[in-house]
Scaffold this motif. Structure first.
Motif, PDB file in Angstrom:
ATOM      1  N   VAL A   1      -6.024  -0.223   5.640  1.00 49.80           N
ATOM      2  CA  VAL A   1      -4.640  -0.632   5.450  1.00 49.80           C
ATOM      3  C   VAL A   1      -3.719   0.518   5.824  1.00 49.80           C
TER       4      VAL A   1
ATOM      5  N   VAL B   1      -6.718  -8.560   0.639  1.00 49.44           N
ATOM      6  CA  VAL B   1      -7.551  -7.458   1.116  1.00 49.44           C
ATOM      7  C   VAL B   1      -8.938  -7.541   0.492  1.00 49.44           C
TER       8      VAL B   1
ATOM      9  N   ALA C   1       0.835  -1.201   0.000  1.00 54.43           N
ATOM     10  CA  ALA C   1       0.000   0.000   0.000  1.00 54.43           C
ATOM     11  C   ALA C   1       0.868   1.249   0.000  1.00 54.43           C
TER      12      ALA C   1
ATOM     13  N   LEU D   1      -1.029  -5.691  -0.427  1.00 65.51           N
ATOM     14  CA  LEU D   1      -2.299  -5.610  -1.143  1.00 65.51           C
ATOM     15  C   LEU D   1      -2.496  -6.803  -2.071  1.00 65.51           C
TER      16      LEU D   1
ATOM     17  N   VAL E   1      -9.844   0.199   1.650  1.00 65.39           N
ATOM     18  CA  VAL E   1     -10.137  -0.406   0.356  1.00 65.39           C
ATOM     19  C   VAL E   1     -11.630  -0.206   0.087  1.00 65.39           C
TER      20      VAL E   1
END
Length: 673
Positions: free
Chosen positions: A642, A636, A586, A648, A592
């Motif tokens: 995050v 995720v 990230a 990710l 997200v």
């Protein structure tokens, strides 16, 4: 329900951060009890703790808290408030909320719901302004846009602040841009209506402040220039707007008054225009207090919040507003890194102090945490002076001398912008940062940064050694009577990442740099202050250290206005944590919000293809694949929060080669689409 005007005694501010504190400050002056509402992350925020009363809004996201009109009204009833001030953003331009406030028998500190309704949708507002004779840009229907309409600017119909706004230069990008703009508008304003208009690359953003009472008086409080913007969000504003011909200024004043009278407006409002050479086009009317209202207050010597309350109480305005005097400039201080595509930054704010000659409207205080849920605005800093030149100089110098220990901010960019020849000449337009950002974010003084790192090493060495002649941890015993072995300290400059290795010896006479010929370290004056003399000139540094010695955050300030942030590197670095090859990390903290359609483990992806979208501080950011391959891990899901560096996804080649067995990659990231 129509509420008979009456004195306000207990006012709830339906907002947070600096604007909530700004309204509370005026209320204290007027003897009005204040009520705050707060989300869970804002439990200990300044606007919460400084209010007389506070009511919790359970949750963190704006949609669950500050955008919940029902919860805010419940808070007003529970606290016994008799008035509501919406601030800006959130529910400030929500006609249904304004109507619900008045239906509950409370005083609404704002325009009538009908006026908000008329102007809340920018598309309907433009129709109304056309009938009132206000000049407009010709709207474009996105469904029928052609190449000749490009470039296009997509805008949220029910809000501002750059949210729900996308610039489209290629028709192939239009569908994705519409999807992203609608999603962001819905999250920020609860309405996904988006419209399009021609994009004028070199236009100036000029607006007019108005204030109207219930008795037919409309004040036109001059112009503001808000052309210095990033991602369609204002960064620096000033009043009055420079270099407007008298006839054009008069036209803008007349058009703003006509807009206010067309909707029977009362309270404070702003009519925005795009000025292109000698033409002016209506953009929108903001039916609320603007972020940049302090520059108008400074020039006219007024308190717009106090006047808003007086108008809501039914008081008449004097027939003529106070005359303007001097020039005012405001800069918005954001926790973001302009050199890293304006990414927001989070973390603890250790210390924040601005010089006394500046007005500072801040939403933060020492020790606070900058989180991911809300706008990254830390403070607005304002200078007022007899002339524009003096105001620009005072603000630039004051920002340079500001003590700011915490996350990366845009402070250096603001200082350089205020000193840029184009800005000083008053000729900047909305494309300024598109044209100058690289130059404005390029480090200017590598030698100065290295000397600041030396000052940091001296301060840390002195702190570790203890006072001269005393005992100290590690057996240093203060300054020894014999020369010590060379010592090494290393610092990583933030956010650029440049590493400075500082070698020095400690003797009975003090500290002596090994790699800085011609630089001497003067005896310690007081803890945290370091004097270095180079080529006969003494330089003073103030060093602050937060955290353990290795890994500490180190800030070095000089009275002359330069500031440096470092991370003290471990002298025996730990091995890097192992991470699978092809890992995408990230690039910023956030939530997200959605994954690309059909994305899952086993999916083949192409370089540059969108994978997912992160929402950080009310803006959406698209995360794209940095290379082609097969998605082998996707840990995720939508709704997950995050941090920077969170894994990710993992993308692997179908036939791995030596070249693909690389280190973790940060994904390509850009503002949605």
């Amino acid at each position: 329900m129509t509420v008979t005007p009456r004195p306000v005694t207990r006012l709830l501010v339906a907002n947070r951060g600096e604007i909530a504190r700004r309204v509370q400050r005026t209320c204290r002056t007027l003897g009005i009890t204040t009520v705050a509402v707060h989300s869970d992350p804002d439990t200990h925020a300044p606007h919460t703790t400084e209010a007389d009363l506070a009511v919790r809004l359970p949750g963190a996201a704006p949609a669950d808290t500050y955008l919940r009109a029902d919860l805010v009204l419940d808070a007003a009833r529970a606290s016994g408030a008799d008035a509501v001030h919406p601030g800006y953003g959130f529910l400030s331009e929500n006609a249904a909320f304004a109507r619900a406030v008045t239906d509950a028998g409370l005083t609404w500190i704002g325009p009538p719901p009908e006026a908000i309704e008329a102007m809340a949708s920018k598309t309907r507002a433009k129709d109304l302004m056309a009938r009132a004779g206000v000049p407009l840009l010709t709207a474009v229907d996105p469904a029928h846009a052609t190449e000749k309409d490009l470039p296009l600017l997509l805008k949220a119909a029910s809000g501002g602040g750059g949210r729900g706004m996308r610039l489209v230069r290629d028709l192939a990008e239009l569908p994705a841009a519409l999807t992203a703009a609608r999603a962001e508008a819905r999250a920020a304003f609860g309405d996904d209506e988006v419209f399009a208009e021609p994009y004028l690359a070199r236009g100036r953003h000029v607006e007019v402040q108005i204030l109207a009472d219930r008795h037919g008086t409309v004040w036109v409080l001059g112009t503001r220039d808000c052309s210095l913007q990033r991602r369609h969000q204002k960064v620096i504003e000033e009043a009055p707007a420079p270099h407007l011909p008298p006839a054009q200024r008069a036209l803008l004043h007349r058009a703003a008054e006509a807009a206010a009278r067309a909707v029977a407006y009362t309270g404070a409002g702003t009519v925005e225009f795009l000025v292109d050479e000698d033409r002016a086009h209506f953009l929108e009317m903001n039916t609320r207090l603007q972020v940049e209202h302090p520059v108008t207050e400074a020039v006219h010597g007024i308190d717009l919040v106090a006047l808003q309350i007086a108008v809501a109480e039914g008081e008449p305005l004097p027939p003529v507003p106070p005359a303007p005097s001097g020039h005012a400039v405001e800069a918005r201080l954001y926790a973001e890194d302009p050199a890293d595509d304006w990414h927001p930054r989070t973390g603890r704010l250790h210390r924040f102090r601005t010089p006394a000659h500046l007005r500072t409207d801040a939403g933060v205080t020492d020790g606070g945490t900058i989180g991911v849920h809300y706008d990254p605005l830390l403070a607005k800093v304002i200078a007022h002076a007899p002339t524009r030149t003096a105001a620009l100089r005072a603000l630039a110098d004051g920002l340079a001398r500001t003590t700011l220990h915490g996350p990366v901010t845009n402070r250096d960019l603001l200082v350089r912008t205020l000193r840029h020849p184009e800005v000083v000449a008053g000729g900047a337009d909305t494309s300024f940062y598109d044209r100058h950002l690289t130059a404005l974010t390029t480090p200017e003084d590598a030698a100065g940064e290295d000397l600041a790192a030396l000052a940091a090493a001296v301060a840390q060495a002195r702190a570790a050694a203890g006072p001269p002649g005393g005992s100290a941890p590690g057996g240093l015993g203060g300054w020894r009577n014999i020369a010590s072995a060379p010592a090494l300290r290393a610092y990583r400059a933030e956010p650029a990442g440049t590493v400075h290795e500082i070698r020095y010896r400690t003797t009975r006479d003090g500290i002596h740099p090994e790699d800085h010929p011609g630089v001497t370290v003067e005896p310690e004056a007081r803890p945290g202050t370091v004097h270095l003399t180079r080529e006969g000139v003494r330089h003073t540094y103030h060093v602050a250290v937060y955290g353990a010695e290795d890994g500490a955050e180190v800030y070095v300030d000089t009275p002359g206005g330069s500031a440096h942030a470092f991370t003290a590197l471990p002298r025996f670095p730990a091995p890097a944590a192992a991470t699978a090859p092809g890992s995408l990390l990230a690039p910023l903290p956030g939530t997200v919000v959605r994954l690309a359609e059909g994305l899952g483990e086993g999916t083949r992806v192409a370089e540059g293809a969108p994978l997912l979208w992160l929402e950080a501080m009310k803006m959406e950011h698209r995360v794209s694949a940095p290379r082609s391959g097969v998605l082998t891990r996707l840990p995720v899901k939508p709704g997950q929060q995050v941090d920077v560096g969170t894994l990710l996804a993992v993308i692997e080649d179908t036939e791995p080669t030596a070249e693909t067995q690389d280190t973790p990659r940060s994904p390509k990231e850009d503002p949605a689409p």
